[in-house]
Design an enzyme around this catalytic site. Sequence first.
Site, PDB file in Angstrom:
ATOM      1  N   LYS A   1       0.843  -1.208   0.000  1.00  0.00           N
ATOM      2  CA  LYS A   1       0.000   0.000   0.000  1.00  0.00           C
ATOM      3  C   LYS A   1       0.880   1.261   0.000  1.00  0.00           C
ATOM      4  CE  LYS A   1      -2.215  -1.495   3.710  1.00  0.00           C
ATOM      5  NZ  LYS A   1      -1.618  -2.841   3.806  1.00  0.00           N
ATOM      6  N   THR A   2       1.887   1.294   0.871  1.00  0.00           N
ATOM      7  CA  THR A   2       2.767   2.464   0.930  1.00  0.00           C
ATOM      8  C   THR A   2       3.517   2.622  -0.390  1.00  0.00           C
ATOM      9  OG1 THR A   2       3.121   1.792   3.222  1.00  0.00           O
ATOM     10  CG2 THR A   2       4.456   3.615   2.415  1.00  0.00           C
TER      11      THR A   2
ATOM     12  N   ASP B   1      -1.097   5.593   7.359  1.00  0.00           N
ATOM     13  CA  ASP B   1      -1.181   4.154   7.543  1.00  0.00           C
ATOM     14  C   ASP B   1      -2.038   3.878   8.785  1.00  0.00           C
ATOM     15  OD1 ASP B   1      -0.620   1.589   6.875  1.00  0.00           O
ATOM     16  OD2 ASP B   1       1.377   1.541   7.758  1.00  0.00           O
TER      17      ASP B   1
ATOM     18  N   THR C   1      -5.944  -2.068   7.597  1.00  0.00           N
ATOM     19  CA  THR C   1      -6.072  -3.518   7.531  1.00  0.00           C
ATOM     20  C   THR C   1      -7.500  -3.927   7.871  1.00  0.00           C
ATOM     21  OG1 THR C   1      -5.281  -3.443   9.780  1.00  0.00           O
ATOM     22  CG2 THR C   1      -3.689  -4.079   8.114  1.00  0.00           C
TER      23      THR C   1
ATOM     24  N   ARG D   1       6.366  -8.273   1.429  1.00  0.00           N
ATOM     25  CA  ARG D   1       7.334  -7.931   2.481  1.00  0.00           C
ATOM     26  C   ARG D   1       7.993  -9.193   3.035  1.00  0.00           C
ATOM     27  NH1 ARG D   1       4.731  -4.557   6.534  1.00  0.00           N
ATOM     28  NH2 ARG D   1       5.328  -2.829   5.202  1.00  0.00           N
TER      29      ARG D   1
HETATM   30  P1  ADP Z   1       2.218  -1.976   3.127  1.00  0.00           P
HETATM   31  O1  ADP Z   1       2.244  -0.486   3.049  1.00  0.00           O
HETATM   32  O2  ADP Z   1       0.984  -2.562   2.495  1.00  0.00           O
HETATM   33  O3  ADP Z   1       2.444  -2.515   4.519  1.00  0.00           O
HETATM   34  P2  ADP Z   1       4.719  -1.779   1.638  1.00  0.00           P
HETATM   35  O4  ADP Z   1       4.317  -0.842   0.547  1.00  0.00           O
HETATM   36  O5  ADP Z   1       5.544  -1.222   2.760  1.00  0.00           O
HETATM   37  O6  ADP Z   1       3.439  -2.540   2.235  1.00  0.00           O
HETATM   38  O7  ADP Z   1       5.488  -2.999   0.914  1.00  0.00           O
HETATM   39  C1  ADP Z   1       6.285  -3.937   1.645  1.00  0.00           C
HETATM   40  C2  ADP Z   1       7.529  -4.323   0.838  1.00  0.00           C
HETATM   41  O8  ADP Z   1       7.165  -5.098  -0.285  1.00  0.00           O
HETATM   42  C3  ADP Z   1       8.317  -3.137   0.280  1.00  0.00           C
HETATM   43  O9  ADP Z   1       9.695  -3.451   0.348  1.00  0.00           O
HETATM   44  C4  ADP Z   1       7.896  -3.044  -1.168  1.00  0.00           C
HETATM   45  O10 ADP Z   1       8.933  -2.528  -1.958  1.00  0.00           O
HETATM   46  C5  ADP Z   1       7.591  -4.498  -1.517  1.00  0.00           C
HETATM   47  N1  ADP Z   1       6.471  -4.615  -2.458  1.00  0.00           N
HETATM   48  C6  ADP Z   1       5.164  -4.488  -2.159  1.00  0.00           C
HETATM   49  N2  ADP Z   1       4.392  -4.694  -3.230  1.00  0.00           N
HETATM   50  C7  ADP Z   1       5.230  -4.963  -4.250  1.00  0.00           C
HETATM   51  C8  ADP Z   1       5.016  -5.292  -5.620  1.00  0.00           C
HETATM   52  N3  ADP Z   1       3.784  -5.367  -6.126  1.00  0.00           N
HETATM   53  N4  ADP Z   1       6.104  -5.519  -6.403  1.00  0.00           N
HETATM   54  C9  ADP Z   1       7.347  -5.460  -5.855  1.00  0.00           C
HETATM   55  N5  ADP Z   1       7.609  -5.178  -4.554  1.00  0.00           N
HETATM   56  C10 ADP Z   1       6.575  -4.929  -3.754  1.00  0.00           C
END
Ligand code: ADP
Length: 340
Positions: free
Chosen positions: A68-69, A113, A162, A221
């Site tokens: 998401k981030t 978040d 979430t 992640r």
């Molecule tokens: P969230 O905000 O949903 O908790 P993040 O955006 O922090 O998740 O993503 C977690 C990790 O996974 C980061 O290192 C990100 O670069 C990687 N990541 C997430 N989605 C993808 C994707 N679709 N392709 C490649 N890497 C991804």
Amino acid sequence: MNELAPITLLTQQETAEERAHDFSPKTFDDYLGQAELKKKLALYTQAAKMRGEPLDHLLLFGPPGLGKTTLATIMAQIMGVDIKIASGPILERTGDLVALLSNLEPRDIFFIDEIHRMPSNVEEVLYTAMEQFSVDVIIGQGAGAKTVTLPLHPFTLIGATTKSGMISAPLRSRFGIIERIDFYTDEELSHIVAQSASFLKLSLSAESSLLIAQCSRGTPRVAKKIVRRVRDFAQVHERAADTAVVEEALTFLGIDKDGLNTVDNLLLRKIIEQFDGGPVGVETLASLIGEDRETIENVLEPFLMRQGYLEKTPRGRQIPYKALSYLKNKFLGQKDLFSI
Ligand code: ADP
């Protein structure tokens, strides 16, 4: 090895150091999987950019670690604006929120978040900010206090959560776009594994990438953390990261051939040993395995339910009949008398 290490592996956010040393997608092309969602967000971003307007406020639902981030960062990059990142629980006072909002430049993206964890008085400030791009601030105290309306630059709020059920109706109604982000398939994840491995200059076969993907709970992640640990393992043992080394590294990390880690197994084992498969309340489970309810609900349970090892019933969590004999055999080494 510390029994609780695998859960840390799952839930921990990347540190700034880890982020700096691993690949993170900067464009929609690098962001692998989630094809439908990407298509929509790319279109909305492009349209807003063409009009020179901020993007509509966007609410993203989905478990932690799914990107998401990263999506919000990519959208800011495309719009050519800054992104400021905050999280619901740290916005304790209205002043904290106002300070962040008043620092936004035109069309900036403000990412919150865990937006469901914002206190309700702070949330209310967000309503006028989102709708009218202004906030009311009280200046002075007692009889001399007066309310002043502070204008803000038009901005985009991207809220991530979430828990869809915990977003209040007034907040939800202020988002123009509401989207869900789902767990990744093993195939999508294996591409993310390969992308990360190539960035880290770790040579991984397609078979090894898929093996890691299958143990990554549908979550980028987790996949990326496992890749980094496999690299450590291969480096210290001075071996190429072939399938055998990946398998050894997974065992070292406490992840078994079912893709379950030590804490998953502990949870399932407790339900079997103490409740003969359940049902059992989530609070009871939390105290039995020494984790909090949130971790069970956000991290452990979604994966176990998807894999068919756990189900939710009105009376609590239980192991579905289909999985019971397999798990009894796994933990107790005895066949269920009723299994065929
Ligand atoms: P969230 O905000 O949903 O908790 P993040 O955006 O922090 O998740 O993503 C977690 C990790 O996974 C980061 O290192 C990100 O670069 C990687 N990541 C997430 N989605 C993808 C994707 N679709 N392709 C490649 N890497 C991804």
